[in-house]
Design a protein around this motif. Structure first.
Motif, PDB file in Angstrom:
ATOM      1  N   MET A   1      14.935   1.271   2.930  1.00 28.68           N
ATOM      2  CA  MET A   1      14.356   1.344   4.244  1.00 28.68           C
ATOM      3  C   MET A   1      13.488   0.106   4.457  1.00 28.68           C
ATOM      4  O   MET A   1      12.659  -0.226   3.638  1.00 28.68           O
ATOM      5  CB  MET A   1      13.503   2.616   4.337  1.00 28.68           C
ATOM      6  CG  MET A   1      12.727   2.688   5.622  1.00 28.68           C
ATOM      7  SD  MET A   1      11.418   3.915   5.706  1.00 28.68           S
ATOM      8  CE  MET A   1      12.151   5.383   5.141  1.00 28.68           C
ATOM      9  N   SER A   2      13.720  -0.576   5.527  1.00 32.58           N
ATOM     10  CA  SER A   2      12.893  -1.755   5.798  1.00 32.58           C
ATOM     11  C   SER A   2      11.959  -1.458   6.967  1.00 32.58           C
ATOM     12  O   SER A   2      12.284  -0.707   7.881  1.00 32.58           O
ATOM     13  CB  SER A   2      13.754  -2.974   6.097  1.00 32.58           C
ATOM     14  OG  SER A   2      14.391  -2.821   7.330  1.00 32.58           O
ATOM     15  N   LYS A   3      10.793  -2.036   6.885  1.00 28.87           N
ATOM     16  CA  LYS A   3       9.777  -1.917   7.927  1.00 28.87           C
ATOM     17  C   LYS A   3       9.338  -3.320   8.292  1.00 28.87           C
ATOM     18  O   LYS A   3       9.466  -4.256   7.512  1.00 28.87           O
ATOM     19  CB  LYS A   3       8.560  -1.128   7.427  1.00 28.87           C
ATOM     20  CG  LYS A   3       8.864   0.291   7.047  1.00 28.87           C
ATOM     21  CD  LYS A   3       8.947   1.142   8.267  1.00 28.87           C
ATOM     22  CE  LYS A   3       9.191   2.594   7.875  1.00 28.87           C
ATOM     23  NZ  LYS A   3       9.247   3.459   9.002  1.00 28.87           N
TER      24      LYS A   3
END
Length: 63
Positions: free
Chosen positions: A1-3
């Motif tokens: 998951m990238s933020k």
């Protein structure tokens, strides 16, 4: 998951300066230079590992 993380202009300028300085040394050592994003990931991981709370309740980087 990238933020995503937002940097202020000053934070990004400091990151650019540090990346430039480190990349000069990497090139001198015949190593591949790093992009700002790679540098930031490395710095964040290292800093998170060293993050502590001091007696005053401030977040500091320990050793």
């Amino acid at each position: 998951m990238s933020k995503m993380i937002r940097l202020t202009k000053d934070e990004f300028r400091v990151l650019e300066d540090k990346t430039r300085k480190i990349n000069k040394e990497l090139v001198r050592l015949e190593k591949s230079p790093m992009k700002e994003s790679e540098m930031l990931h490395k710095i964040l991981l290292d800093a998170i590992e060293k993050a502590e709370i001091n007696r005053d309740g401030e977040v500091v980087l320990g050793s």
